[in-house]
Motif scaffolding. Structure first.
Motif, PDB file in Angstrom:
ATOM      1  N   PRO A   1       1.074  -1.210  -0.426  1.00 30.09           N
ATOM      2  CA  PRO A   1      -0.374  -0.379  -0.099  1.00 30.09           C
ATOM      3  C   PRO A   1       1.062   0.787   0.103  1.00 30.09           C
ATOM      4  CG  PRO A   1      -1.274  -1.546   1.993  1.00 30.09           C
ATOM      5  CD  PRO A   1       0.322  -2.253   0.924  1.00 30.09           C
ATOM      6  N   PRO A   2       0.617   2.086  -0.614  1.00 35.00           N
ATOM      7  CA  PRO A   2       1.372   3.199  -0.871  1.00 35.00           C
ATOM      8  C   PRO A   2       1.117   4.113   0.539  1.00 35.00           C
ATOM      9  CG  PRO A   2      -0.458   3.045  -2.647  1.00 35.00           C
ATOM     10  CD  PRO A   2      -0.242   2.621  -2.208  1.00 35.00           C
ATOM     11  N   GLU A   3       0.165   4.080   1.299  1.00 37.47           N
ATOM     12  CA  GLU A   3       0.589   4.562   2.918  1.00 37.47           C
ATOM     13  C   GLU A   3       1.554   4.374   3.402  1.00 37.47           C
ATOM     14  OE1 GLU A   3      -3.394   1.975   2.392  1.00 37.47           O
ATOM     15  OE2 GLU A   3      -1.865   3.361   1.282  1.00 37.47           O
ATOM     16  N   ARG A   4       1.237   2.426   3.273  1.00 35.82           N
ATOM     17  CA  ARG A   4       1.814   1.371   4.608  1.00 35.82           C
ATOM     18  C   ARG A   4       3.881   2.157   4.841  1.00 35.82           C
ATOM     19  NH1 ARG A   4       0.315  -3.536   7.064  1.00 35.82           N
ATOM     20  NH2 ARG A   4       2.520  -3.991   7.898  1.00 35.82           N
ATOM     21  N   PRO A   5       4.091   2.770   5.554  1.00 36.63           N
ATOM     22  CA  PRO A   5       6.499   3.195   5.452  1.00 36.63           C
ATOM     23  C   PRO A   5       6.547   2.294   5.202  1.00 36.63           C
ATOM     24  CG  PRO A   5       5.240   3.840   7.435  1.00 36.63           C
ATOM     25  CD  PRO A   5       3.631   2.987   6.631  1.00 36.63           C
ATOM     26  N   LEU A   6       8.209   2.426   3.853  1.00 36.21           N
ATOM     27  CA  LEU A   6       8.592   1.492   3.829  1.00 36.21           C
ATOM     28  C   LEU A   6       9.652   0.346   5.112  1.00 36.21           C
ATOM     29  CD1 LEU A   6       9.999   2.402   0.458  1.00 36.21           C
ATOM     30  CD2 LEU A   6       8.750   0.659   0.812  1.00 36.21           C
ATOM     31  N   PRO A   7       9.886  -0.768   5.206  1.00 31.83           N
ATOM     32  CA  PRO A   7       9.824  -1.394   5.966  1.00 31.83           C
ATOM     33  C   PRO A   7      11.641  -1.485   5.538  1.00 31.83           C
ATOM     34  CG  PRO A   7       9.663  -3.482   4.101  1.00 31.83           C
ATOM     35  CD  PRO A   7       9.669  -1.865   3.675  1.00 31.83           C
ATOM     36  N   ILE A   8      12.357  -2.052   7.048  1.00 28.15           N
ATOM     37  CA  ILE A   8      14.631  -2.288   7.095  1.00 28.15           C
ATOM     38  C   ILE A   8      14.362  -2.951   7.480  1.00 28.15           C
ATOM     39  CG2 ILE A   8      14.599   0.590   7.261  1.00 28.15           C
ATOM     40  CD1 ILE A   8      14.466   0.200  10.060  1.00 28.15           C
ATOM     41  N   THR A   9      13.566  -3.517   8.292  1.00 31.27           N
ATOM     42  CA  THR A   9      13.627  -5.588   8.712  1.00 31.27           C
ATOM     43  C   THR A   9      12.816  -6.377   7.368  1.00 31.27           C
ATOM     44  OG1 THR A   9      12.493  -5.301  10.047  1.00 31.27           O
ATOM     45  CG2 THR A   9      13.747  -4.615  10.644  1.00 31.27           C
ATOM     46  N   LEU A  10      13.613  -7.656   8.234  1.00 32.38           N
ATOM     47  CA  LEU A  10      12.466  -8.985   7.377  1.00 32.38           C
ATOM     48  C   LEU A  10      11.158  -9.120   7.738  1.00 32.38           C
ATOM     49  CD1 LEU A  10      12.747 -11.403   5.412  1.00 32.38           C
ATOM     50  CD2 LEU A  10      13.611 -12.339   7.538  1.00 32.38           C
ATOM     51  N   ALA A  11      11.467  -8.312   9.120  1.00 30.02           N
ATOM     52  CA  ALA A  11      10.172  -9.109  10.243  1.00 30.02           C
ATOM     53  C   ALA A  11       8.908  -7.874   9.599  1.00 30.02           C
ATOM     54  CB  ALA A  11      10.334  -8.238  11.789  1.00 30.02           C
ATOM     55  N   ASP A  12       9.261  -6.570   9.256  1.00 32.09           N
ATOM     56  CA  ASP A  12       8.125  -5.985   9.046  1.00 32.09           C
ATOM     57  C   ASP A  12       7.385  -5.859   7.157  1.00 32.09           C
ATOM     58  OD1 ASP A  12       8.253  -4.792  11.438  1.00 32.09           O
ATOM     59  OD2 ASP A  12       9.781  -3.361  10.527  1.00 32.09           O
ATOM     60  N   LEU A  13       8.819  -6.760   6.862  1.00 29.81           N
ATOM     61  CA  LEU A  13       8.692  -6.781   5.473  1.00 29.81           C
ATOM     62  C   LEU A  13       7.649  -7.675   4.747  1.00 29.81           C
ATOM     63  CD1 LEU A  13       8.813  -6.480   2.175  1.00 29.81           C
ATOM     64  CD2 LEU A  13      11.026  -7.901   2.230  1.00 29.81           C
ATOM     65  N   VAL A  14       8.086  -9.036   6.337  1.00 29.14           N
ATOM     66  CA  VAL A  14       7.078  -9.728   6.166  1.00 29.14           C
ATOM     67  C   VAL A  14       5.217  -9.876   6.682  1.00 29.14           C
ATOM     68  CG1 VAL A  14       6.570 -12.965   6.782  1.00 29.14           C
ATOM     69  CG2 VAL A  14       8.574 -11.349   5.750  1.00 29.14           C
ATOM     70  N   GLU A  15       5.622  -9.064   7.069  1.00 29.20           N
ATOM     71  CA  GLU A  15       4.024  -8.689   8.257  1.00 29.20           C
ATOM     72  C   GLU A  15       3.410  -7.817   6.747  1.00 29.20           C
ATOM     73  OE1 GLU A  15       1.967  -5.603  11.381  1.00 29.20           O
ATOM     74  OE2 GLU A  15       4.832  -6.310  11.382  1.00 29.20           O
TER      75      GLU A  15
END
Length: 577
Positions: free
Chosen positions: A269-283
């Motif tokens: 989603p464009p409104e979701r911040p880009l992640p920096i960790t794998l855990a946030d990316l997977v979520e």
């Protein structure tokens, strides 16, 4: 232990500018930085950005060891760096540089005594010294190496040892320059835990690092340098997703890049911040694909880690991609090879493998698994205690290293052992000239290698006048120019920034297209997965896995993960239940 509140700066730089003797421009320009006690502050930037200079400055090696012009103020633990010699500063700050070998004292014969050597010099009471040394060995997971010679360790083991020696000093400030350079992924995770524990005790940690994924996991704060100037400073989630990092070729962590690609495909989603960790990316990806990711495990073995595939995420290698076929005549054959060092350490046990033309091979394993030992068998530098090694069809026990060098070119971890010419051009010409090639061919190979590693701007410079990252590229170019069927590189991405790693990846792809093989010994699993085809896992001197990334089944992926971990994109495909 330092007596500071969390908000007090224990490292303070005010308009610090430093120019090395003989240099035409500053390595650091008007750097102002305040680091409070107990903070883990990461310094990132391209090769040559000033990271190592900043580390050396905070430890007093600049300007007391590395000479040059310093202006501005540098205060560490209440002490002015410029006004006190290194012998006094060691009570306030400890520095672990990027080359572990160069930090071994040479005055002690065991790992245990080496870790305690600094404490001896400080006059620490014996019982306290023993407690500190034992704690440091446990913290770095090297208790089993305590009676080994420091010079009988692998590069990664040496790096753990010198970090342990610094930790044993328990300085108020710990400065680490590329501490993960030769560590395997599990050791990197262990180091993260140790650093967090130290920070909670009030020790301040300044760490220069090019592995942005590791920085995202461990740092409280990130400072980005470019050409000696701070261009970003703040929380990791803000700095590591800052577009300026891409503009100056520092780049983003892999989870950030993967999410950015997914965003362009409408799966983030464009409104979701880009992640920096794998855990946030997977979520984030799972939130968007929750219905597709519950696929039953095929074997469901109770005694192995359970892994299940998800949808094919952005940028992930296609698991059904064809595997490169190669011609029948092998370059190297290892047949039940065993090797024991003179000190009795058995490094290889019944290793059998074949390298054919056009292959791109990753040789992975924990520190001390035998990877570098195996590599030294590829060109006859080491000869097997039992079994045999055939190079170009000839047994290495019946031939010379010089003949093997026509078939296999090797670049070692410490490239300083391979560089000796006065200029970069002379360095690159040496190999093909020594092999007796015709002058025209020497010229062509030299120019092609300079082109491939983008070294035209430094061809007339002395290799040791270059930053370590460019020095590594010179060593690769020098071996590349020998035009061998197999190019073997030991930790080639160590210390390289994203731009140089991309350059190396292009070179490997080009070599494979021309049916020249590449074998990479590396702890950089993501680079291996993105660049190479075949993966060989070495465990305790034995081949535990030999397959292709595209053919990894669940059991093999679990075995790889249990030993050294999985590349980020494979971890996205195989999700723990």
């Amino acid at each position: 232990m330092p007596n500071f509140s969390p908000s007090d700066p224990i490292i303070m730089l005010r308009d610090a500018t430093f120019t090395y003797a003989g240099a035409s421009r500053p390595a650091l320009r008007a750097v102002t930085l305040a680091v409070p006690a107990g903070q883990i502050c990461a310094i990132i930037g391209k090769a040559g950005a000033g990271k190592s200079t900043l580390c050396a400055l905070c430890a007093g090696f600049v300007p007391h060891f590395f000479r040059g012009r310093l202006s501005g103020d540098v205060i560490v633990d209440g002490v002015s760096i410029a006004d006190h010699p290194i012998a006094e500063l060691v009570r306030h700050v400890a520095l672990v540089g990027s080359n572990a070998f160069s930090q071994i004292s040479g005055a002690r014969f065991t790992v245990y005594d080496e870790v305690g050597f600094g404490l001896e010099n400080l006059g620490v009471p014996r019982l306290e010294m023993i407690e500190r040394v034992e704690w440091a060995l446990r913290a770095l997971g090297i208790e089993q190496l305590r009676d080994r010679s420091p010079y009988a360790l692998s590069g990664g083991q040496q790096q753990r040892m010198v970090i342990a020696a610094a930790l044993a000093m328990r300085p108020p400030v710990l400065v680490l320059d590329e501490p993960t350079m030769q560590l395997d992924p599990p050791a990197m995770m262990e180091l993260s835990a140790v650093l967090r524990s130290l920070a909670q005790q009030g020790i301040t940690i300044l760490v220069a690092e090019h592995r942005l994924e590791w920085v995202a996991d461990v740092a409280d704060r990130v400072v980005a340098l470019d050409q000696g100037t701070i261009i970003a400073d703040g929380a990791p989630v803000d700095v590591l997703t800052d577009p300026r990092l891409c503009e100056v070729d520092i780049g983003w962590p892999r989870p950030t890049r993967i999410a950015a690609r997914a965003r362009t495909e409408g799966r983030w989603p464009p409104e979701r911040p880009l992640p920096i960790t794998l855990a946030d990316l997977v979520e984030g990806l799972c939130d968007n694909t929750v219905d597709e990711r519950h696929i039953a495990h095929e074997d469901g073995a109770a005694d192995s880690p359970v892994i299940r595939p998800t949808n094919n995420t952005a940028g992930v290698r296609n698991p059904t991609m064809p595997v490169r076929t190669t011609e029948a005549n092998p370059i190297v054959v290892l047949d039940k090879v065993g090797f024991t060092y003179p000190n009795g350490v058995e490094a290889l046990h019944d290793v059998s493998l074949t390298v054919r033309r056009g292959e791109r091979i990753a040789l992975v394993g924990r520190n001390g698994a035998g990877k570098s030992t195996l590599m030294r068998h590829l060109n006859g530098l080491l000869r097997p205690s039992h079994g045999r090694v055939l190079v170009g069809g000839v047994d290495t026990r019946t031939t010379t290293v010089a003949r093997c060098a026509r078939h296999v070119g090797i670049v070692f971890q410490d490239v300083r052992n391979q560089l000796f010419a006065r200029t970069v051009r002379e360095e690159i010409r040496f190999g093909p000239r020594n092999l007796g090639f015709a002058p025209d061919r020497i010229d062509a190979l030299t120019e092609a290698a300079i082109d491939a590693l983008e070294l035209w701007d430094v061809i007339d410079e002395h290799p040791y006048d270059l930053p370590p990252a460019r020095r590594r590229l010179v060593a690769i170019a020098a071996v590349l120019a020998m035009d061998t069927p197999l190019l073997a590189l030991d930790e080639p991405t160590a210390g390289l920034d994203n731009a140089a790693i991309a350059l190396l990846a292009r070179l490997i792809a080009d070599l494979a297209q021309r049916q020249r093989s590449v074998l990479i010994v590396s702890h950089d699993l993501d680079f291996c997965y993105e660049t190479l085809d075949r993966v060989i896992l070495l465990r305790d001197g034995r081949v535990a896995l030999d397959t292709h990334f595209a053919r990894l089944d669940y059991t093999e992926a679990a075995a790889l993960r249990a030993d050294v971990g999985l590349p980020i994109e494979l971890r996205l495909r195989y999700v723990n239940v």
